[in-house]
Motif scaffolding. Structure first.
Motif, PDB file in Angstrom:
ATOM      1  N   TRP A  26       0.841  -1.213   0.000  1.00  0.00           N
ATOM      2  CA  TRP A  26       0.000   0.000   0.000  1.00  0.00           C
ATOM      3  C   TRP A  26       0.866   1.249   0.000  1.00  0.00           C
ATOM      4  N   VAL A 189      -8.284   1.524   3.166  1.00  0.00           N
ATOM      5  CA  VAL A 189      -7.167   1.713   2.237  1.00  0.00           C
ATOM      6  C   VAL A 189      -7.460   1.080   0.870  1.00  0.00           C
ATOM      7  N   TRP A 193      -8.034   3.051  -2.619  1.00  0.00           N
ATOM      8  CA  TRP A 193      -7.118   2.777  -3.731  1.00  0.00           C
ATOM      9  C   TRP A 193      -7.881   2.467  -5.026  1.00  0.00           C
TER      10      TRP A 193
END
Ligand SMILES: O=C([O-])CC(=O)C(=O)O
Ligand SMILES: [Mg+2]
Length: 235
Positions: A26, A189, A193
């Motif tokens: 990430w 996250v 994304w």
């Protein structure tokens, strides 16, 4: 605590030493996108306000939040947090906007930097900024302060903190660059994304596209102006 005129809090200080690690993939992915393009997908509640790069130009900092909540004017909690910094962390300090003393310094962050601390974000001030610039370590805050803090109270480490108006939980993803600082809550996250990876809308380069986009903006403005009963007059 020895004899002093300070109140002794009934609430003991807290520290969390085992914040789950984000998959480093990430960090690598988000390193390729600007804070602006992330801000468009996370909204204002997760976009810091008033926290600026402390030198320019500055590289992008991406990492997971290691948080410190020092007592006002005191820096011992920042030492506590720095002492457990790991590779991939960004130290986020809630100094409540106080800019009278520095929240950290070049010397005390040498060890954490060697262990892989990626950057430093403070809702407050920092000194030794020229030294940080020289080594290209990203520092963000409300300004500079020449004077050191006291180092008396442990404060809290890895608790949720406020920074630039955003609640930052330990382990959240932080992206900071020349445009600003954004926070992606760790549970979101992957979803953020998915949106960010689609990329921002292309910037038109063709003169006819530029003109069409301009016409659209003008029409939007006129519609809103008319809807509110706007009065147009000559000067
Ligand atoms: O004195 C402080 O608060 C921190 C400092 O400047 C350093 O570590 O270099
Ligand atoms: Mg110093």
């Amino acid at each position: 605590m020895d004899a002093s005129f300070e109140h002794v809090s009934a609430i003991p200080p807290r520290i969390v030493r085992d914040v789950p690690r984000l998959d480093p993939v990430w960090l690598a992915r988000f390193a390729g996108v600007s804070s602006c393009d992330i801000a468009d997908h996370i909204g204002r509640l997760y976009t810091m306000e008033g926290i600026e790069p402390l030198y320019r130009p500055i590289g992008r900092v991406v990492g997971q939040a290691l948080t410190a909540k020092p007592w006002p004017g005191d820096g011992l909690a920042v030492h506590g947090a720095a002492s457990i910094a790991q590779d991939g962390d960004v130290l986020v300090v809630d100094a409540r906007g106080y800019t009278g003393v520095t929240g950290a310094g070049f010397k005390m962050l040498a060890g954490p930097r060697a262990r892989g601390l990626r950057g430093f974000v403070i809702d407050g001030a920092l000194r030794d900024v020229d030294d940080f610039q020289e080594v290209g370590f990203g520092v963000f805050g409300r300004g500079r302060a020449a004077h050191s803090s006291t180092k008396r109270r442990p404060g809290e480490v890895n608790v949720p903190v406020a920074c630039g108006g955003v609640i930052v939980e330990p382990g959240d993803l932080v992206v900071a660059d020349g445009e600003g600082v954004v926070v992606v809550p760790r549970a979101h996250v992957a979803a953020v994304w998915d949106r960010v990876a689609a990329g921002p809308p292309p910037i038109p380069t063709d003169p006819s596209q530029i003109e069409a986009a301009d016409r659209k903006r003008r029409a939007n403005y006129e519609r809103a102006f008319t809807a509110e009963g706007g009065l147009s007059r000559s000067h």
